[in-house]
Design a protein around this motif. Structure first.
Motif, PDB file in Angstrom:
ATOM      1  N   SER A  70       1.615   2.563  -6.443  1.00 51.52           N
ATOM      2  CA  SER A  70       1.727   2.586  -4.975  1.00 51.52           C
ATOM      3  C   SER A  70       1.371   1.229  -4.379  1.00 51.52           C
ATOM      4  O   SER A  70       2.035   0.753  -3.440  1.00 51.52           O
TER       5      SER A  70
ATOM      6  N   TYR B 264       4.249  -1.149  -5.034  1.00 50.28           N
ATOM      7  CA  TYR B 264       5.362  -0.862  -4.122  1.00 50.28           C
ATOM      8  C   TYR B 264       5.051  -1.364  -2.713  1.00 50.28           C
ATOM      9  O   TYR B 264       5.919  -1.909  -2.021  1.00 50.28           O
TER      10      TYR B 264
ATOM     11  N   ARG C 119      10.321  -3.421  -6.134  1.00 47.51           N
ATOM     12  CA  ARG C 119      11.251  -2.291  -6.180  1.00 47.51           C
ATOM     13  C   ARG C 119      10.583  -1.086  -6.824  1.00 47.51           C
ATOM     14  O   ARG C 119       9.605  -1.213  -7.573  1.00 47.51           O
ATOM     15  N   LEU C 120      11.132   0.091  -6.561  1.00 45.61           N
ATOM     16  CA  LEU C 120      10.502   1.324  -7.021  1.00 45.61           C
ATOM     17  C   LEU C 120      10.369   1.357  -8.535  1.00 45.61           C
ATOM     18  O   LEU C 120       9.306   1.728  -9.066  1.00 45.61           O
TER      19      LEU C 120
END
Length: 580
Positions: free
Chosen positions: A119, A122, A127-128
């Motif tokens: 988290s 991000y 990027r995820l």
């Protein structure tokens, strides 16, 4: 024509062996952590160290590793054998005995840490898929360093040591799917991603299942055949053949050499030759570990650290605080005291050695940019270098919390009776230990019971049971139980390693003390008797003998004769194991 073309990296190999021959004895003499020593040497002599000045001072090329090819080759070989050693330690029996900590505690640690760090990654604009990868990578801790610290502190048999080892075990299993995940993310394809993922997972699963099904039927008989010749060099060659052969098989189907070596270790761990393999490779263990960590150090760019040292140090501190908090909370939830939980949290707070492998692969496949990969590698490297200091800080802080807030352990040990004599000490308070305590109590015999699972102790004390928390293998705890005045020690633990440690500690401190032990089978019974147990009761053997008693009694054979028959059979069974 170059006469050395057939033997690549000869200079680098000779340099490494020379350094290892000098470095290992020096590190042992001055009691310096070997992992940190090899990391430092790798940094100093690597491409980003003195090798940068080899053109100005050509003599430096003799003692430096200057190229990427040799560094990558050394790293790949080191990783492969490190994975083999880890697989060799993960037997099904050991995994099952620690199943609660491995599957619940280990999974919780991995997922919670990955979510928190992912988290943050991000939130910082990654990027995820990169955030997911970084979260999972940084949830891993260093098996090599933590295991070495636990061994040095003689804390492997302690509840904190067992919990730490269990979490590391789950993390080692997680390396394999992580390598597969990196391989999937690195595939540049226009096909549907779910199809690619599904096909790769199916291929990986089929390869692993095939190796296990075939390997379990082939490896043990082959080892059994060659072991009859009693030739150490043949055994060594066979061990290398299995390791490299399975590693080559996984590479042939598109998986990593490290995965194959890990599977080879798992296969050998399930055979009766596991301990012989461990003894065979023991002389090379330090070299293999040094090879890996020296190659890790060679990839550390000191110039990049100087440019970003503020962010790198801040990231190291954040990593340590996040992981220490998560691990401490999980250990506390699992029944450990706050002090021991904090100590365990700081012990597992660093990055893991396999982060170098996973991040390196991610960088070569363009999942991560070179700058991000180098930054993350530096964070892991600094956290590894600082691990002994963080572990020491955790130990001091844990002791302070124990003393300041009067932990469960200190309270219970302080409540041990001041005066005891001719009493019985029960080590392990599961179903067998509780049954013994009930019988002794009905006969008016004083006893002291100790159990190493804090969660079990807490529940039993709520029920009014007189049981105390502690590790029966610790001499100071044995003295608190007034073992010098005890009539006997009864060891009822169902974990073979824990029972062995308790017997060894008690026999070392109290040579004349009667020690009666519960064992799993005749092999375990023989090991315990060799360790100093006065008498051993194998569970499987005694169950069979008890049923035999009923059968012979039903045939009207005199009870005295039956007892004589069973005593002979009992002694014969255990004696036969000694001859094997």
């Amino acid at each position: 024509m170059d006469h050395h073309a057939g033997l690549p990296f000869l200079r680098e190999t000779l340099l490494f062996l020379t350094l290892a021959g000098i470095l290992i004895p020096l590190l042992q003499r001055f009691k310096i952590n070997q992992v940190l020593g090899f990391l430092t040497i790798g940094v100093v002599l690597g491409p980003f160290g003195v090798a940068q000045f080899a053109q100005q001072m050509p003599w430096l090329s003799v003692i430096a590793f200057s190229g990427d090819a040799e560094v990558q080759s050394l790293a790949e070989l080191g990783v492969m054998f490190l994975m083999f050693l880890i697989g060799l330690e993960l037997s099904a029996e050991r995994l099952w005995s620690l199943r609660r900590w491995v599957f619940l505690g280990g999974s919780a640690q991995l997922l919670l840490t990955a979510v928190m760090i992912g988290s943050l990654a991000y939130w910082f604009g990654n990027r995820l898929e990169i955030a997911l990868l970084l979260g999972l990578v940084f949830s891993l801790s260093s098996t090599a360093i933590v295991m070495q610290l636990l061994t040095q502190q003689r804390a492997m048999a302690s509840p904190m040591g067992q919990a730490s080892f269990s979490m590391l075990m789950l993390q080692d299993f997680a390396v394999v799917p992580l390598l597969i995940l990196v391989d999937l993310l690195g595939k540049q394809t226009t096909d549907n991603l779910s199809i690619v993922v599904g096909m790769t997972l199916l291929k990986s699963l089929a390869a692993v299942l095939f190796i296990f099904l075939v390997g379990r039927r082939v490896v043990a008989p082959v080892f059994r055949y060659f072991a009859q010749q009693r030739q150490p060099e043949v055994f060594m060659a066979l061990t290398l053949l299995v390791t490299l052969g399975i590693a080559g098989a996984t590479a042939a189907v598109g998986l990593s050499l490290a995965l194959g070596a890990f599977l080879a270790g798992l296969l050998l761990a399930e055979t009766e030759y596991r301990h012989e393999v461990e003894v065979t490779i023991e002389p090379f263990k330090g070299l293999l570990m040094g090879l890996f960590f020296m190659s890790v150090g060679m990839g550390i760019n000191l110039a990049a650290f100087a440019q970003n040292y503020v962010w790198i140090l801040a990231s190291v501190l954040g990593l340590v605080l996040i992981k220490a908090s998560v691990v401490a909370l999980i250990m506390r939830k699992g029944g450990l005291s706050w002090g021991k939980s904090i100590e365990g949290g700081f012990l597992l707070s660093q990055g893991g050695e396999f982060a170098f492998v996973i991040i390196g692969v991610a960088a070569t496949t363009s999942i991560l940019s070179r700058d991000i990969a180098q930054f993350m590698l530096l964070v892991v490297s600094i956290s590894l270098l600082m691990t002994p200091f963080f572990a020491r800080a955790g130990h001091v802080l844990g002791q302070f919390v124990e003393q300041k807030f009067c932990s469960q352990q200190s309270q219970e040990q302080a409540s041990l009776p001041e005066e005891l004599s001719s009493h019985v000490v029960i080590a392990g308070f599961g179903r067998v230990g509780q049954l013994l305590a009930d019988i002794l109590q009905k006969q008016g015999v004083a006893y002291v019971a100790v159990e190493h699972d804090a969660h079990v102790v807490a529940n039993l004390r709520k029920q009014g049971r007189k049981v105390f928390y502690g590790n029966a293998a610790r001499p100071e705890l044995l003295r608190k139980m007034h073992m010098q005045h005890a009539a006997a020690l009864l060891v009822t633990m169902d974990q073979p390693a824990a029972a062995m440690h308790a017997v060894l500690a008690a026999r070392s401190e109290y040579p004349k003390l009667p020690i009666y032990v519960r064992s799993r089978d005749e092999i375990h019974a023989l090991e315990l008797r060799t360790a100093g147990a006065t008498a051993v009761v194998p569970e499987t053997l005694e169950a069979g003998l008890q049923l035999s008693f009923f059968a012979l009694n039903a045939l009207s054979i005199p009870e005295g004769e039956i007892n004589h028959i069973l005593d002979q059979e009992r002694e014969l069974r255990v004696s036969n194991q000694a001859k094997l």
